[in-house]
Design a protein around this motif. Sequence first.
Motif, PDB file in Angstrom:
ATOM      1  N   TYR A   1      33.689  37.604  41.331  1.00  0.00           N
ATOM      2  CA  TYR A   1      34.681  37.033  42.426  1.00  0.00           C
ATOM      3  C   TYR A   1      34.147  35.715  43.241  1.00  0.00           C
ATOM      4  CZ  TYR A   1      37.630  36.892  46.753  1.00  0.00           C
ATOM      5  OH  TYR A   1      38.231  36.464  47.715  1.00  0.00           O
ATOM      6  N   GLU A   2      32.778  35.785  43.501  1.00  0.00           N
ATOM      7  CA  GLU A   2      32.174  34.699  44.314  1.00  0.00           C
ATOM      8  C   GLU A   2      32.031  33.404  43.554  1.00  0.00           C
ATOM      9  OE1 GLU A   2      31.729  35.079  47.468  1.00  0.00           O
ATOM     10  OE2 GLU A   2      31.947  37.213  47.802  1.00  0.00           O
ATOM     11  N   ASP A   3      31.811  33.564  42.294  1.00  0.00           N
ATOM     12  CA  ASP A   3      31.485  32.272  41.415  1.00  0.00           C
ATOM     13  C   ASP A   3      32.789  31.737  41.174  1.00  0.00           C
ATOM     14  OD1 ASP A   3      28.806  32.751  41.372  1.00  0.00           O
ATOM     15  OD2 ASP A   3      28.671  33.748  39.499  1.00  0.00           O
ATOM     16  N   LEU A   4      33.912  32.763  41.045  1.00  0.00           N
ATOM     17  CA  LEU A   4      35.166  32.337  40.575  1.00  0.00           C
ATOM     18  C   LEU A   4      35.547  31.407  41.675  1.00  0.00           C
ATOM     19  CD1 LEU A   4      37.240  32.733  38.252  1.00  0.00           C
ATOM     20  CD2 LEU A   4      38.296  34.426  39.739  1.00  0.00           C
ATOM     21  N   LEU A   5      35.435  31.746  43.027  1.00  0.00           N
ATOM     22  CA  LEU A   5      36.128  30.852  43.887  1.00  0.00           C
ATOM     23  C   LEU A   5      35.419  29.484  44.366  1.00  0.00           C
ATOM     24  CD1 LEU A   5      36.923  33.218  47.171  1.00  0.00           C
ATOM     25  CD2 LEU A   5      38.356  32.747  45.093  1.00  0.00           C
ATOM     26  N   LYS A   6      34.074  29.496  43.552  1.00  0.00           N
ATOM     27  CA  LYS A   6      33.359  28.209  43.736  1.00  0.00           C
ATOM     28  C   LYS A   6      34.049  27.125  42.745  1.00  0.00           C
ATOM     29  CE  LYS A   6      29.306  30.290  45.472  1.00  0.00           C
ATOM     30  NZ  LYS A   6      28.228  30.988  44.908  1.00  0.00           N
ATOM     31  N   GLU A   7      34.818  28.073  41.513  1.00  0.00           N
ATOM     32  CA  GLU A   7      34.988  26.883  40.617  1.00  0.00           C
ATOM     33  C   GLU A   7      36.130  25.703  41.074  1.00  0.00           C
ATOM     34  OE1 GLU A   7      34.761  27.155  37.103  1.00  0.00           O
ATOM     35  OE2 GLU A   7      33.777  29.045  36.919  1.00  0.00           O
ATOM     36  N   SER A   8      35.945  24.634  40.505  1.00  0.00           N
ATOM     37  CA  SER A   8      36.520  23.217  41.029  1.00  0.00           C
ATOM     38  C   SER A   8      38.300  23.633  41.075  1.00  0.00           C
ATOM     39  CB  SER A   8      36.286  22.164  40.596  1.00  0.00           C
ATOM     40  OG  SER A   8      36.377  22.199  39.260  1.00  0.00           O
ATOM     41  N   TRP A   9      38.498  24.578  39.819  1.00  0.00           N
ATOM     42  CA  TRP A   9      39.923  24.559  39.477  1.00  0.00           C
ATOM     43  C   TRP A   9      40.703  25.581  40.419  1.00  0.00           C
ATOM     44  CZ3 TRP A   9      41.340  29.064  37.480  1.00  0.00           C
ATOM     45  CH2 TRP A   9      40.335  29.905  36.826  1.00  0.00           C
TER      46      TRP A   9
ATOM     47  N   ILE B   1      39.942  23.975  33.428  1.00  0.00           N
ATOM     48  CA  ILE B   1      39.341  23.047  32.896  1.00  0.00           C
ATOM     49  C   ILE B   1      39.223  23.179  31.408  1.00  0.00           C
ATOM     50  CG2 ILE B   1      36.896  22.532  32.350  1.00  0.00           C
ATOM     51  CD1 ILE B   1      36.444  23.032  35.452  1.00  0.00           C
ATOM     52  N   THR B   2      39.163  24.663  30.798  1.00  0.00           N
ATOM     53  CA  THR B   2      39.288  24.857  29.438  1.00  0.00           C
ATOM     54  C   THR B   2      40.961  25.050  28.940  1.00  0.00           C
ATOM     55  OG1 THR B   2      39.132  27.102  29.556  1.00  0.00           O
ATOM     56  CG2 THR B   2      37.073  25.739  29.447  1.00  0.00           C
ATOM     57  N   GLY B   3      41.635  25.112  29.833  1.00  0.00           N
ATOM     58  CA  GLY B   3      43.025  25.340  29.632  1.00  0.00           C
ATOM     59  C   GLY B   3      43.372  26.542  28.984  1.00  0.00           C
ATOM     60  N   GLU B   4      42.074  27.562  28.992  1.00  0.00           N
ATOM     61  CA  GLU B   4      42.280  28.991  28.394  1.00  0.00           C
ATOM     62  C   GLU B   4      42.915  29.792  29.239  1.00  0.00           C
ATOM     63  OE1 GLU B   4      38.607  29.707  26.211  1.00  0.00           O
ATOM     64  OE2 GLU B   4      39.270  28.177  24.935  1.00  0.00           O
ATOM     65  N   LYS B   5      43.486  30.879  28.795  1.00  0.00           N
ATOM     66  CA  LYS B   5      43.954  32.018  29.478  1.00  0.00           C
ATOM     67  C   LYS B   5      42.687  32.846  29.650  1.00  0.00           C
ATOM     68  CE  LYS B   5      47.932  33.883  28.647  1.00  0.00           C
ATOM     69  NZ  LYS B   5      48.850  34.595  27.671  1.00  0.00           N
ATOM     70  N   ILE B   6      42.298  33.240  31.089  1.00  0.00           N
ATOM     71  CA  ILE B   6      41.400  34.144  31.124  1.00  0.00           C
ATOM     72  C   ILE B   6      41.740  35.688  30.999  1.00  0.00           C
ATOM     73  CG2 ILE B   6      39.807  35.166  33.006  1.00  0.00           C
ATOM     74  CD1 ILE B   6      40.113  32.437  34.531  1.00  0.00           C
ATOM     75  N   SER B   7      41.032  36.206  30.274  1.00  0.00           N
ATOM     76  CA  SER B   7      41.582  37.522  29.581  1.00  0.00           C
ATOM     77  C   SER B   7      41.004  38.616  30.707  1.00  0.00           C
ATOM     78  CB  SER B   7      40.621  37.742  28.161  1.00  0.00           C
ATOM     79  OG  SER B   7      40.766  39.164  28.057  1.00  0.00           O
ATOM     80  N   ILE B   8      39.835  38.730  31.260  1.00  0.00           N
ATOM     81  CA  ILE B   8      39.521  39.616  32.223  1.00  0.00           C
ATOM     82  C   ILE B   8      38.612  38.993  33.368  1.00  0.00           C
ATOM     83  CG2 ILE B   8      38.125  41.933  32.774  1.00  0.00           C
ATOM     84  CD1 ILE B   8      38.635  42.814  29.810  1.00  0.00           C
ATOM     85  N   ILE B   9      39.059  39.343  34.643  1.00  0.00           N
ATOM     86  CA  ILE B   9      38.139  39.193  35.785  1.00  0.00           C
ATOM     87  C   ILE B   9      37.541  40.448  36.114  1.00  0.00           C
ATOM     88  CG2 ILE B   9      38.051  38.075  37.962  1.00  0.00           C
ATOM     89  CD1 ILE B   9      40.418  36.260  36.937  1.00  0.00           C
ATOM     90  N   ASN B  10      36.360  40.459  36.153  1.00  0.00           N
ATOM     91  CA  ASN B  10      35.765  41.702  36.874  1.00  0.00           C
ATOM     92  C   ASN B  10      35.108  41.202  38.259  1.00  0.00           C
ATOM     93  OD1 ASN B  10      35.650  43.640  34.914  1.00  0.00           O
ATOM     94  ND2 ASN B  10      34.345  42.348  33.812  1.00  0.00           N
TER      95      ASN B  10
END
Length: 306
Positions: free
Chosen positions: A249-257, A235-244
């Motif tokens: 995890y759960e919220d990330l999987l719900k993201e539309s992208w 959505i933002t086109g930005e590189k994600i720096s860190i994923i904890n």
Amino acid sequence: MFQTRFRSLPKLFGVYRRNNYSTRSTVIQLLNNIGSKREVEQYLKYFTSVSQQQFAVIKVGGAIITQKLPELASCLAFLYHVGLYPIVLHGTGPQINELLENEGVEPQYEDGIRITDEKTMSVVRKCFLEQNLKLVTALEKMGVRARPVTAGVFSADYLNKDKYKLVGNISSVNKAPIEASIQAGALPILTSLAETASGQILNVNADVAAGELARVFEPLKIVYLNEKGGIINGITGEKISIINLDEEYEDLLKESWVKYGTKLKIKEIRDLLMHLPRSSSVAIINVDDLQKELFTDSGAGTLIRR
Ligand code: X2W
């Protein structure tokens, strides 16, 4: 929020195994442009505080060997010269496709896995050996001892002979050739070919093989080198720096992208990290940013950890 790429600061009493102080200061000078001296020194000590096989598994996509061989070789040479021995495993997907197309054969995939008949297999083997030699030669030119490890590591059964033909599902990993290489002072450079008990060579996806290596060696870092240089927020086109993963995890999987390949990749990485010590993390980076990712707090690609 600023976050250190250390989960917790480890005891900083690591030693520089192979190098004297002057090499060390040269290295630190070299790295001054990408991070503070203290930062770089801390990471060097951290990485040298584990056994040499446990520093990193680095997966190199085949495209990088074609497009960025000098950059790749100099990054690996740098690690070698500071006394770090990553276990390097490379793919050769684009080269296989090119050769098949030159021979008038349309590459066939199912679920991202190459359907590998006998003819395709001979192309797969040829490409793996050629690309392996290319990488080893480039490293040798930079004063790095590098050892091709193109057989004897992965044992496999057929993944699904009817569906994929000569494709393997790794059943075990033999650490010995890799350990012997490192003990001899050479970087092990692996392909992802595997072998059945009866000696049939099977094709394995290089990302999958790198994951299997990581399960066995439990390295601090599992590095996937790719062109995008990380996971991009759709959505933002930005590189994600860190994923904890524990928190996000759960919220990330719900993201539309987060769908298709990205979803699969994140799930696979989570599955891998669940099997590894908490100190292990995955980094997805562009080859140009390898040093920055490994030796600075801010990093450069996407760091994924639990
Ligand atoms: C992969 C192995 C090479 C590979 C293939 O034949 O393309 C299977 O799909 P990259 O460059 O890392 O994509 N094997 C079974 O994975 O190379």
